[in-house]
Write an enzyme that holds these catalytic residues in place. Structure first.
Site, short mmCIF file in Angstrom:
data_model
loop_
_atom_site.label_atom_id
_atom_site.label_comp_id
_atom_site.label_asym_id
_atom_site.label_seq_id
_atom_site.Cartn_x
_atom_site.Cartn_y
_atom_site.Cartn_z
N HIS A 11 -29.60 -13.73 -3.43
CA HIS A 11 -29.38 -14.14 -2.23
C HIS A 11 -28.93 -14.98 -1.54
O HIS A 11 -27.49 -14.25 -0.67
CB HIS A 11 -31.07 -14.36 -1.24
CG HIS A 11 -32.01 -12.85 -1.81
ND1 HIS A 11 -31.09 -11.67 -1.88
CD2 HIS A 11 -33.11 -13.18 -2.81
CE1 HIS A 11 -32.67 -10.94 -2.13
NE2 HIS A 11 -33.67 -11.90 -2.58
N GLU B 268 -33.09 -6.56 -1.79
CA GLU B 268 -33.44 -7.11 -3.21
C GLU B 268 -33.88 -6.50 -4.40
O GLU B 268 -33.11 -7.11 -5.13
CB GLU B 268 -36.06 -6.74 -2.75
CG GLU B 268 -36.48 -7.90 -1.42
CD GLU B 268 -35.86 -9.30 -2.02
OE1 GLU B 268 -35.89 -9.40 -3.25
OE2 GLU B 268 -36.23 -9.75 -0.68
N HIS C 140 -32.74 -14.63 -8.83
CA HIS C 140 -32.93 -13.90 -8.18
C HIS C 140 -32.53 -14.17 -6.51
O HIS C 140 -31.99 -13.89 -6.09
CB HIS C 140 -34.32 -13.10 -8.02
CG HIS C 140 -34.70 -12.92 -6.83
ND1 HIS C 140 -34.36 -11.31 -6.85
CD2 HIS C 140 -35.35 -13.07 -5.60
CE1 HIS C 140 -34.69 -10.32 -5.61
NE2 HIS C 140 -35.30 -11.43 -4.85
N GLU C 141 -33.26 -15.76 -5.72
CA GLU C 141 -32.89 -16.13 -5.32
C GLU C 141 -31.40 -16.80 -4.84
O GLU C 141 -31.35 -16.31 -4.00
CB GLU C 141 -33.76 -17.92 -4.91
CG GLU C 141 -35.45 -17.48 -5.25
CD GLU C 141 -35.91 -16.23 -4.26
OE1 GLU C 141 -35.11 -16.65 -2.74
OE2 GLU C 141 -36.50 -15.39 -4.54
#
Length: 277
Positions: free
Chosen positions: A130, A207, A126-127
């Site tokens: 980003h 997100e 997930h990071e």
């Protein structure tokens, strides 16, 4: 992203135009805006690490986490970010930095204690998403003026509370100047609030995009959904947001009572439903 970015541009444009209309030279406005952007661009990563008390860790210190990052970065075709560990017991992870080549992922000890290795891999994916989407750079630039306006409003309010005598010096001119400054601070606070509405909207959209990208990368959306549910299963999320004033993209937000419009993240049930629905 188009609608919130357009609204944000309209708010910032109105502020800059207003400064010019009240007599501030255009050059000063341009230089001031450039200075705000530069300070935010250069300081955000350092401030985030200080607020979370995170320290960089090498591959020798954390071989497992670094191995996971190596694999995810290879799959995502992004440069490997720096890795830092925060002693915070609150389960969370943050991505900060200026660009794909200058990014840091901060993992809290609370998150590591809460999740199993596969779930932690999903969080790191997930990071990484980003970073791949350049969300860090976008949010750093987009939030610069809102943060500066909020800081100015808070500063003028603090002066009024802690040193009210300054407003009465050289009466009546000191009083008039003080009231003008307070009015400017109040207006700055209002504009900052208005700017944060599209900012939070933009953050929620990024997100959800990072959630989907992480699920696609690993092919196991249930892992991230499980991690999100574990993180939210009790009151381990603090009321205080450690990222306050810093555009760091975290896995989860602090608990808030400000309502959905000011929420930095979608509700966990929305995220889980989109992942496994």
């Amino acid at each position: 992203m188009l609608v919130p970015m357009s609204l944000l541009a309209a708010v910032y444009g109105a502020v800059l135009a207003g400064l010019v209309l009240v007599g501030v030279p255009v050059l000063w406005v341009v230089l001031g805006a450039a200075a705000i952007l530069l300070v935010q661009w250069l300081s955000t990563e350092l401030l985030a690490r200080r607020m979370t008390k995170a320290r960089f860790v090498t591959a020798d210190e954390e071989p497992e986490l670094h191995a996971v990052l190596d694999r995810l970065c290879a799959l995502s075709d992004v440069p490997k970010p720096r890795l830092a560990i925060s002693p915070s017991p609150a389960p969370n992870a943050y991505t900060v930095g200026r660009s794909r080549r200058s990014a840091t992922i901060i993992v809290t000890t609370g998150l590591r204690a809460r999740l199993d290795p596969d779930e932690l891999t999903a969080v790191l994916a997930h990071e990484i998403a980003h970073i791949r989407h350049s969300d860090v750079a976008v949010m750093t630039v987009a939030s610069s003026f809102a943060i500066a306006l909020a800081a100015f409003a808070k500063g003028t309010g603090r002066v009024a509370v802690e040193a009210p005598g300054l407003l009465l010096e050289e009466f009546p001119y000191g009083l008039l100047i003080g009231l003008a400054v307070l009015a400017g601070g109040g207006l700055a606070g209002l504009v900052s609030f208005l700017a944060h509405l599209p900012l939070r909207w933009l953050g929620r959209a990024r997100e959800l995009a990072a959630d989907r990208a992480a699920a696609d990368l690993l092919g196991q959306p249930g892992l991230l959904a499980s991690a999100l549910l574990k993180v939210h299963e009790d009151e381990g999320i603090p009321l205080q947001d450690l990222r306050r004033g810093v555009p760091a993209l975290g896995l989860v937000a602090s608990r808030t009572r400000k309502g959905r419009l000011m929420a930095t993240h979608p509700h966990v049930h929305v995220r889980v439903r989109r992942l496994v629905g």
